[in-house]
Design a protein around this motif. Structure first.
Motif, PDB file in Angstrom:
ATOM      1  N   ASN A 166      13.250  13.007  -2.098  1.00 42.89           N
ATOM      2  CA  ASN A 166      12.653  11.688  -2.241  1.00 42.89           C
ATOM      3  C   ASN A 166      11.194  11.793  -1.808  1.00 42.89           C
ATOM      4  O   ASN A 166      10.882  11.827  -0.622  1.00 42.89           O
ATOM      5  CB  ASN A 166      13.408  10.670  -1.377  1.00 42.89           C
ATOM      6  N   ARG A 167      10.285  11.875  -2.776  1.00 42.30           N
ATOM      7  CA  ARG A 167       8.873  12.100  -2.472  1.00 42.30           C
ATOM      8  C   ARG A 167       8.248  10.907  -1.749  1.00 42.30           C
ATOM      9  O   ARG A 167       7.326  11.077  -0.952  1.00 42.30           O
ATOM     10  CB  ARG A 167       8.095  12.400  -3.755  1.00 42.30           C
ATOM     11  N   THR A 168       8.741   9.714  -2.031  1.00 38.74           N
ATOM     12  CA  THR A 168       8.206   8.528  -1.353  1.00 38.74           C
ATOM     13  C   THR A 168       8.504   8.586   0.135  1.00 38.74           C
ATOM     14  O   THR A 168       7.633   8.306   0.969  1.00 38.74           O
ATOM     15  CB  THR A 168       8.790   7.249  -1.972  1.00 38.74           C
ATOM     16  N   VAL A 169       9.731   8.963   0.481  1.00 40.50           N
ATOM     17  CA  VAL A 169      10.112   9.089   1.886  1.00 40.50           C
ATOM     18  C   VAL A 169       9.317  10.201   2.557  1.00 40.50           C
ATOM     19  O   VAL A 169       8.835  10.045   3.694  1.00 40.50           O
ATOM     20  CB  VAL A 169      11.628   9.346   2.014  1.00 40.50           C
ATOM     21  N   VAL A 170       9.172  11.330   1.856  1.00 43.70           N
ATOM     22  CA  VAL A 170       8.410  12.453   2.416  1.00 43.70           C
ATOM     23  C   VAL A 170       6.973  12.025   2.701  1.00 43.70           C
ATOM     24  O   VAL A 170       6.418  12.301   3.774  1.00 43.70           O
ATOM     25  CB  VAL A 170       8.437  13.656   1.458  1.00 43.70           C
ATOM     26  N   LYS A 171       6.365  11.331   1.736  1.00 42.56           N
ATOM     27  CA  LYS A 171       4.979  10.873   1.901  1.00 42.56           C
ATOM     28  C   LYS A 171       4.867   9.863   3.050  1.00 42.56           C
ATOM     29  O   LYS A 171       3.922   9.907   3.849  1.00 42.56           O
ATOM     30  CB  LYS A 171       4.501  10.228   0.601  1.00 42.56           C
ATOM     31  N   LEU A 172       5.839   8.964   3.150  1.00 45.63           N
ATOM     32  CA  LEU A 172       5.816   7.930   4.178  1.00 45.63           C
ATOM     33  C   LEU A 172       6.079   8.515   5.566  1.00 45.63           C
ATOM     34  O   LEU A 172       5.578   8.006   6.561  1.00 45.63           O
ATOM     35  CB  LEU A 172       6.855   6.859   3.845  1.00 45.63           C
ATOM     36  N   GLY A 173       6.871   9.577   5.608  1.00 50.25           N
ATOM     37  CA  GLY A 173       7.168  10.224   6.874  1.00 50.25           C
ATOM     38  C   GLY A 173       8.488   9.820   7.493  1.00 50.25           C
ATOM     39  O   GLY A 173       8.910  10.379   8.506  1.00 50.25           O
ATOM     40  N   HIS A 174       9.167   8.851   6.890  1.00 50.02           N
ATOM     41  CA  HIS A 174      10.473   8.422   7.375  1.00 50.02           C
ATOM     42  C   HIS A 174      11.150   7.583   6.302  1.00 50.02           C
ATOM     43  O   HIS A 174      10.493   7.107   5.371  1.00 50.02           O
ATOM     44  CB  HIS A 174      10.349   7.591   8.657  1.00 50.02           C
ATOM     45  N   SER A 175      12.456   7.408   6.440  1.00 50.06           N
ATOM     46  CA  SER A 175      13.196   6.526   5.535  1.00 50.06           C
ATOM     47  C   SER A 175      13.221   5.125   6.128  1.00 50.06           C
ATOM     48  O   SER A 175      13.623   4.931   7.281  1.00 50.06           O
ATOM     49  CB  SER A 175      14.621   7.039   5.336  1.00 50.06           C
ATOM     50  N   ALA A 176      12.770   4.163   5.361  1.00 51.15           N
ATOM     51  CA  ALA A 176      12.673   2.779   5.831  1.00 51.15           C
ATOM     52  C   ALA A 176      14.022   2.073   5.706  1.00 51.15           C
ATOM     53  O   ALA A 176      15.016   2.629   5.222  1.00 51.15           O
ATOM     54  CB  ALA A 176      11.612   2.046   5.030  1.00 51.15           C
ATOM     55  N   SER A 177      14.061   0.815   6.107  1.00 49.52           N
ATOM     56  CA  SER A 177      15.284   0.019   5.968  1.00 49.52           C
ATOM     57  C   SER A 177      15.476  -0.371   4.508  1.00 49.52           C
ATOM     58  O   SER A 177      14.556  -0.308   3.693  1.00 49.52           O
ATOM     59  CB  SER A 177      15.197  -1.235   6.837  1.00 49.52           C
ATOM     60  N   TYR A 178      16.691  -0.813   4.198  1.00 46.09           N
ATOM     61  CA  TYR A 178      17.008  -1.197   2.823  1.00 46.09           C
ATOM     62  C   TYR A 178      16.090  -2.304   2.315  1.00 46.09           C
ATOM     63  O   TYR A 178      15.505  -2.207   1.234  1.00 46.09           O
ATOM     64  CB  TYR A 178      18.460  -1.675   2.722  1.00 46.09           C
ATOM     65  N   LEU A 179      15.978  -3.362   3.083  1.00 43.02           N
ATOM     66  CA  LEU A 179      15.210  -4.522   2.628  1.00 43.02           C
ATOM     67  C   LEU A 179      13.725  -4.200   2.499  1.00 43.02           C
ATOM     68  O   LEU A 179      13.038  -4.787   1.657  1.00 43.02           O
ATOM     69  CB  LEU A 179      15.426  -5.689   3.587  1.00 43.02           C
ATOM     70  N   GLU A 180      13.242  -3.262   3.301  1.00 45.55           N
ATOM     71  CA  GLU A 180      11.836  -2.868   3.209  1.00 45.55           C
ATOM     72  C   GLU A 180      11.501  -2.200   1.876  1.00 45.55           C
ATOM     73  O   GLU A 180      10.328  -2.085   1.517  1.00 45.55           O
ATOM     74  CB  GLU A 180      11.481  -1.923   4.356  1.00 45.55           C
ATOM     75  N   ALA A 181      12.515  -1.782   1.137  1.00 47.22           N
ATOM     76  CA  ALA A 181      12.290  -1.123  -0.149  1.00 47.22           C
ATOM     77  C   ALA A 181      12.054  -2.102  -1.294  1.00 47.22           C
ATOM     78  O   ALA A 181      11.685  -1.686  -2.395  1.00 47.22           O
ATOM     79  CB  ALA A 181      13.479  -0.222  -0.493  1.00 47.22           C
ATOM     80  N   LEU A 182      12.238  -3.403  -1.070  1.00 42.15           N
ATOM     81  CA  LEU A 182      12.064  -4.374  -2.148  1.00 42.15           C
ATOM     82  C   LEU A 182      10.678  -4.304  -2.804  1.00 42.15           C
ATOM     83  O   LEU A 182      10.584  -4.399  -4.041  1.00 42.15           O
ATOM     84  CB  LEU A 182      12.347  -5.786  -1.640  1.00 42.15           C
ATOM     85  N   PRO A 183       9.585  -4.119  -2.059  1.00 43.23           N
ATOM     86  CA  PRO A 183       8.279  -3.999  -2.723  1.00 43.23           C
ATOM     87  C   PRO A 183       8.186  -2.817  -3.686  1.00 43.23           C
ATOM     88  O   PRO A 183       7.395  -2.849  -4.643  1.00 43.23           O
ATOM     89  CB  PRO A 183       7.300  -3.827  -1.548  1.00 43.23           C
ATOM     90  N   GLY A 207       0.770  -1.229   0.000  1.00 38.35           N
ATOM     91  CA  GLY A 207       0.000   0.000   0.000  1.00 38.35           C
ATOM     92  C   GLY A 207       0.805   1.285   0.000  1.00 38.35           C
ATOM     93  O   GLY A 207       0.229   2.380  -0.089  1.00 38.35           O
ATOM     94  N   VAL A 208       2.123   1.218   0.084  1.00 43.55           N
ATOM     95  CA  VAL A 208       2.959   2.414   0.093  1.00 43.55           C
ATOM     96  C   VAL A 208       2.948   3.063  -1.294  1.00 43.55           C
ATOM     97  O   VAL A 208       3.075   2.384  -2.314  1.00 43.55           O
ATOM     98  CB  VAL A 208       4.401   2.077   0.518  1.00 43.55           C
ATOM     99  N   THR A 209       2.797   4.383  -1.322  1.00 43.55           N
ATOM    100  CA  THR A 209       2.830   5.143  -2.571  1.00 43.55           C
ATOM    101  C   THR A 209       4.280   5.394  -2.964  1.00 43.55           C
ATOM    102  O   THR A 209       5.086   5.876  -2.155  1.00 43.55           O
ATOM    103  CB  THR A 209       2.098   6.486  -2.417  1.00 43.55           C
ATOM    104  N   VAL A 210       4.603   5.071  -4.212  1.00 47.37           N
ATOM    105  CA  VAL A 210       5.964   5.206  -4.727  1.00 47.37           C
ATOM    106  C   VAL A 210       5.942   6.166  -5.910  1.00 47.37           C
ATOM    107  O   VAL A 210       5.181   5.972  -6.862  1.00 47.37           O
ATOM    108  CB  VAL A 210       6.531   3.842  -5.169  1.00 47.37           C
ATOM    109  N   TYR A 211       6.786   7.179  -5.853  1.00 45.49           N
ATOM    110  CA  TYR A 211       6.822   8.192  -6.912  1.00 45.49           C
ATOM    111  C   TYR A 211       7.997   7.940  -7.856  1.00 45.49           C
ATOM    112  O   TYR A 211       9.061   7.463  -7.437  1.00 45.49           O
ATOM    113  CB  TYR A 211       6.937   9.585  -6.296  1.00 45.49           C
TER     114      TYR A 211
END
Length: 258
Positions: free
Chosen positions: A99-116, A38-42
């Motif tokens: 990084n609009r995805t990080v801004v929208k999410l509110g934080h920078s996630a871990s590396y592996l969490e970016a696989l989706p 469900g995460v929005t990716v730009y």
């Protein structure tokens, strides 16, 4: 008003109209993806002149955004590849832009969490019927593209991995994925980091692997950008272009921008 003047005006107007779509193409267009969680990716999609069904999926390094690849887009499109560069949920403002995805999410996630996020980009590409899809990773995403290819072996044409390493908690995860990759694989890094690549490729075998050892290089895909790697960029880019021509069946007449 003379016929000669009218004829010249019409020719000029026609040329201007022809250039409009080219200018729009060069600028790229915004794309919004939705990852499976469900995460929005730009992202930004840019089309090559004379679309030929080839696509580069461009994934940035830690602390960065899609703008890591801005200096290279014109080179790739001139070579005949469309591009999709995305902002993964793990990143920031390195190399400019945000990084609009990080801004929208509110934080920078871990590396592996970016696989989706990478998988969402691949889904986008497949839905558009590209016959050649090359996944390009820089630093932590150079490891994620190996996982992506191992999980989706029929969906990806080739992989380019710039500075891979065992960046995740499971220190065998990347080398195990690399051993499963059967599509053409381009791997390179800064000479000072070559031992990391040795580890990643420890169990990988076959003629599908192109291991490029540059005389001069820097970490990640920045090794292709002259402002970041003035000593090695030209040779490194020439090597990568040769790989892209081969996997994309690009005519010899096509040449990347310098």
């Amino acid at each position: 008003m003379s016929n000669k003047w009218i004829s010249g005006f019409v020719r000029g107007l026609s040329l201007a109209l022809l250039l409009i779509p080219l200018a729009a193409s060069a600028a790229g267009r915004s794309v919004t993806l939705t990852a499976k969680d469900g995460v929005t990716v730009y992202g930004t999609a840019t089309s090559a002149v004379g679309h030929a069904g080839r696509l580069l999926l461009l994934f940035h390094q830690a602390g960065a955004s899609r703008h890591e690849y801005d200096p290279l887009i014109a080179t790739f499109t001139k070579l005949g590849y469309d591009t999709l560069a995305i902002d993964q949920r793990s990143g920031g403002s390195l190399f400019g832009g945000r990084n609009r995805t990080v801004v929208k999410l509110g934080h920078s996630a871990s590396y592996l969490e970016a696989l989706p996020d990478l998988e969402a980009a691949l889904t986008w590409a497949r839905a558009r019927g590209y016959r050649t899809i090359v996944a390009v990773g820089s630093s932590y995403t150079s490891s994620l593209v190996l996982l992506l290819a191992a999980r989706h072996p029929q969906a990806i044409t080739a992989v380019a991995s710039f500075s891979p390493g065992e960046y995740f908690a499971d220190k065998n995860l990347v080398k195990q994925a690399a051993a499963k990759v059967t599509v053409p694989l381009y791997v390179t890094t800064d000479p000072a980091e070559s031992e990391r690549v040795d580890e990643v490729l420890r169990d990988a075998h076959g003629a599908n692997i192109t291991r490029y050892r540059p005389a001069s290089g820097v970490h990640g895909a920045s090794t292709l950008v002259c402002a970041r790697d003035p000593d090695g960029c030209k040779a490194n880019l020439a090597s990568f272009e040769a790989f892209l021509r081969k996997v994309g069946d690009v005519p010899a007449s096509a040449a990347g921008a310098r």
